[in-house]
Design a protein around this motif. Structure first.
Motif, mmCIF file in Angstrom:
data_model
loop_
_atom_site.group_PDB
_atom_site.id
_atom_site.type_symbol
_atom_site.label_atom_id
_atom_site.label_comp_id
_atom_site.label_asym_id
_atom_site.label_seq_id
_atom_site.Cartn_x
_atom_site.Cartn_y
_atom_site.Cartn_z
ATOM 1 N N ASN A 38 0.800 -1.235 0.000
ATOM 2 C CA ASN A 38 0.000 0.000 0.000
ATOM 3 C C ASN A 38 0.828 1.279 0.000
ATOM 4 N N GLU A 39 2.142 1.178 0.018
ATOM 5 C CA GLU A 39 2.937 2.410 -0.031
ATOM 6 C C GLU A 39 2.872 3.044 -1.414
ATOM 7 N N ASN A 40 2.964 4.363 -1.411
ATOM 8 C CA ASN A 40 3.103 5.110 -2.658
ATOM 9 C C ASN A 40 4.577 5.151 -3.023
ATOM 10 N N VAL A 41 4.882 4.783 -4.252
ATOM 11 C CA VAL A 41 6.268 4.643 -4.681
ATOM 12 C C VAL A 41 6.586 5.715 -5.723
ATOM 13 N N PHE A 42 7.647 6.461 -5.475
ATOM 14 C CA PHE A 42 8.140 7.453 -6.433
ATOM 15 C C PHE A 42 9.530 7.013 -6.878
ATOM 16 N N VAL A 43 9.693 6.787 -8.161
ATOM 17 C CA VAL A 43 10.983 6.370 -8.699
ATOM 18 C C VAL A 43 11.375 7.331 -9.807
ATOM 19 N N ASN A 44 12.404 8.113 -9.541
ATOM 20 C CA ASN A 44 12.911 9.006 -10.579
ATOM 21 C C ASN A 44 13.968 8.271 -11.397
ATOM 22 N N VAL A 45 13.729 8.146 -12.692
ATOM 23 C CA VAL A 45 14.654 7.464 -13.593
ATOM 24 C C VAL A 45 15.362 8.504 -14.447
ATOM 25 N N ARG A 46 16.671 8.537 -14.338
ATOM 26 C CA ARG A 46 17.477 9.430 -15.171
ATOM 27 C C ARG A 46 18.152 8.604 -16.249
ATOM 28 N N GLN A 50 4.788 18.801 -25.374
ATOM 29 C CA GLN A 50 5.864 18.491 -24.431
ATOM 30 C C GLN A 50 6.394 19.751 -23.757
ATOM 31 N N LYS A 51 6.410 19.706 -22.427
ATOM 32 C CA LYS A 51 6.913 20.817 -21.636
ATOM 33 C C LYS A 51 8.416 20.678 -21.440
ATOM 34 N N PRO A 52 9.089 21.763 -21.059
ATOM 35 C CA PRO A 52 10.528 21.649 -20.757
ATOM 36 C C PRO A 52 10.777 20.636 -19.656
ATOM 37 N N GLN A 53 11.932 20.022 -19.694
ATOM 38 C CA GLN A 53 12.286 19.003 -18.708
ATOM 39 C C GLN A 53 12.250 19.572 -17.298
ATOM 40 N N ASN A 60 16.826 6.371 -26.292
ATOM 41 C CA ASN A 60 15.626 6.438 -25.459
ATOM 42 C C ASN A 60 15.564 5.251 -24.498
ATOM 43 N N ALA A 61 14.866 5.462 -23.383
ATOM 44 C CA ALA A 61 14.738 4.397 -22.381
ATOM 45 C C ALA A 61 13.405 4.512 -21.669
ATOM 46 N N THR A 102 19.612 12.034 -21.449
ATOM 47 C CA THR A 102 19.891 13.146 -20.528
ATOM 48 C C THR A 102 18.643 13.589 -19.757
ATOM 49 N N TRP A 103 17.465 13.059 -20.074
ATOM 50 C CA TRP A 103 16.245 13.432 -19.364
ATOM 51 C C TRP A 103 16.007 12.495 -18.185
ATOM 52 N N ASN A 104 15.131 12.955 -17.286
ATOM 53 C CA ASN A 104 14.656 12.081 -16.217
ATOM 54 C C ASN A 104 13.141 12.137 -16.193
#
Length: 593
Positions: free
Chosen positions: A67-75, A560-563, A81-82, A110-112
């Motif tokens: 039940n936890e909310n998970v935030f994963v930032n992928v750089r 698409q907005k700026p990164q 592309n990935a 180079t994006w996240n």
């Protein structure tokens, strides 16, 4: 009734915090950063480019609680592309976070991008990996473990520790060379080895060259460990075993199993298991941990064997002698079927909720639709080697399917995927299954290919009710297990055989249904299941809206907005929660005081 005084105000604040999970964010949410980058490694003694996560190969384990909310930032620090996907993690009402091309625009170099999902009512062993461009063949994977809430008891004594083991076939060519070979119509051929936790084999005999770094798992005598095992490889089923030790099967991909002992178990591509292993042997020497290929010519493939070491803290010497034998079933085709159907639910155990796993009586639910998915060996379509399901090789649309729906992009895909194999020319197309929300469907996976395959469905677990060699017919339904079949998200389909699954379509979204064998998946053996609530739903209860940080591509590239950095996204969420708290508190105070 009014609540007066400072004590009343404190009660209100506590109540609102509890209702919205705002006072206990450490318990309610988990934050992770995953950076994909290239490093040079030599797992089989040959320097090559691999994909690391946070500089490590394999990547770190993500540990969360039900039940936890998970935030994963992928750089994305790769040169292409990935996306990262989380197979088996059932993202309720939010296929926007699934991490495959049919639901997400790719993360450019180079994006996240920050994934945000809740592991709602779920436990179990899973893993994450990069889903694009054959990248999993180069690494980028790691374990994803969801543990029980403390209020839910385990169906076994608490282990003394957890151990994660990733196994998989491995090529010394990098992933770009492998996909180029497929693009040229070539077969990948035999792998160069099998890795255990990203490392090559222990030198158990002269066939293993000097200088290879192998994995050592250190344990204490007398203790019991829960060992999570994932097959993260390209296309090879692997038999997993630990010399002289019993593997007490406990769980697979989110469901507790009947606790049967195995001396070895076949783990197919994309599958995850957890075992309880007691260190009850003497410490005269170390012990072998082995992952060897199945459904191949064992003599030719002998060098394609992964070997690690189980080391007791009081061990008196190195492991020596022959490896423990794999199953001897060359003349017994029934062995693999019997092993598979012996893996069943522990219907009396609680999973993520306090009710028993067997309380969902799936065998009593009327089936609303049947889909037969037939796979055959890759064929040439329009001059290119392609793999098919029901004669269709999937082409990912330029605009992800659900985004196309939301922004009324016409002609992006077709809702015409056939529910049966059709006698017509093979073709490549963006053809999707038009599924019925709240339906309970039967899917028959008919494998007329020459290799054993794994098939996976995102967003769901399904009941594996039947499996056999031969061509499926309706008469086979009489052999289905309608009481305690295992529920999981990835199942094997034997060459020249079939597997039947039942699934309740209660999770709105667009969900990938695919071959987990990377070569077949790359060549187009996949589709999507569009599960949409067509009833009027102005409150949007059945599906979360498009995320604020959504990436746009294809016909929507102009949006698409700026990164944005992950920090700004998390700050936005924190600010929103803070504003929500203030508004709610104000309303409560105005009402009660």
């Amino acid at each position: 009734m009014a609540i007066a005084g400072s004590n009343g105000l404190l009660c209100i604040i506590f109540l609102v915090c509890y209702m919205f999970g705002l006072c206990f964010t450490d318990d309610a949410s988990k934050y992770f950063d995953l950076e994909l980058s290239y490093i040079t490694a030599s797992p089989l003694g040959v320097p090559q480019q691999v994909i690391a996560v946070n500089g490590n190969f394999p990547g770190p384990t993500i540990n969360v609680t039900t039940n936890e909310n998970v935030f994963v930032n992928v750089r994305n620090k790769l040169d292409e592309n990935a996306l990262v996907t989380w197979p088996g993690v059932q993202m309720r009402r939010t296929s926007w976070q699934d991490g495959v091309l049919g639901t997400n625009c790719p993360i450019p170099p180079t994006w996240n991008w920050t994934y945000n999902f809740q592991v709602k009512d779920q436990i179990g062993s899973f893993f994450y990996f990069p889903s694009l461009n054959f990248q999993r063949a180069a690494g980028g994977f790691g374990s994803f473990i969801i543990t029980n809430r403390k209020v839910i008891s385990l169906p076994y004594k608490m282990p003394d520790g957890d151990i994660v083991i990733s196994i998989g076939d491995w090529y010394t060519k990098n992933h770009t060379a492998l996909r180029t070979a497929l693009d040229m119509g070539k077969d990948l051929g035999m792998p160069d080895g099998v890795l255990i936790n990203g490392k090559g084999p222990y030198q158990y005999n002269a066939s293993v060259p000097d200088g290879i770094n192998y994995e050592t798992i250190s344990v204490d005598p007398g203790k019991t460990y829960r060992i999570h095992v994932h097959n993260v490889g390209v296309s090879t089923c692997l038999n997993f075993r630990i010399q002289n030790h019993k593997l007490l099967l406990a769980e697979t991909e989110g469901y507790y199993t009947q606790q049967n002992n195995f001396t070895s178990l076949d783990i197919h591509v994309g599958q995850s298991y957890s075992f309880l292993v007691t260190m009850d042997q003497n410490a005269s020497s170390d012990y072998y941990i082995v992952a060897s290929p199945r459904f191949v010519n064992q003599t030719v493939w002998q060098r394609v064997t992964g070997v690690a070491i189980l080391h007791y803290s009081n061990s008196k010497g190195k492991a020596i002698g022959s490896l423990p034998d794999p199953p001897n079933d060359f003349y017994d085709k029934s062995y693999v079927v019997n092993e598979a159907i012996s893996i069943r639910q522990n219907v009396s155990a609680s999973g993520a909720r306090p009710n028993p796993q067997g309380s969902f009586h799936y065998g009593q639910i009327p089936v609303t639709d049947t889909i037969v998915l037939k796979s055959v060996p890759p064929v040439m379509i329009d001059g290119k080697l392609r793999a098919t399901l029901n004669g269709i090789s999937f082409i990912n649309p330029d605009t992800p399917i659900r985004l196309a729906d939301k922004y009324n992009i016409k002609g992006d895909y077709k809702l015409d995927f056939p529910s049966r194999p059709l006698n017509r020319p093979l073709r490549s197309d963006s053809s999707v299954i038009n599924a019925t929300y709240k339906g309970f469907i039967e899917i028959v996976l008919q494998n007329n290919d020459t290799v054993v395959q794994s098939f996976h469905m995102d967003g769901y677990s399904f009941f594996v009710v039947g499996m056999a060699y031969g061509e499926w017919t309706e008469n086979n339904r009489g052999s289905y297990n309608k009481w305690d079949a295992i529920a999981r998200s990835t199942t094997q389909v034997l060459p020249g055989g079939w597997t039947a699954i039942l699934v309740s379509l209660d999770n709105v979204g667009v969900w990938n249904l695919r071959a987990e064998n990377l070569d077949r998946w790359y060549l187009g053996q996949e589709t999507y299941m569009r599960v949409i609530n067509h009833e009027a739903d102005p409150s949007n209860k059945t599906e979360f809206p498009v995320p604020n940080n959504a990436l746009f591509c294809g016909a929507l590239s102009r949006l698409q907005k700026p990164q944005k950095s992950s920090a700004s996204i998390i700050n936005e969420r924190s600010n929103s929660n803070y504003q929500l708290l203030l508004v709610t508190l104000s309303a409560f105070i105005f009402t009660w005081l």
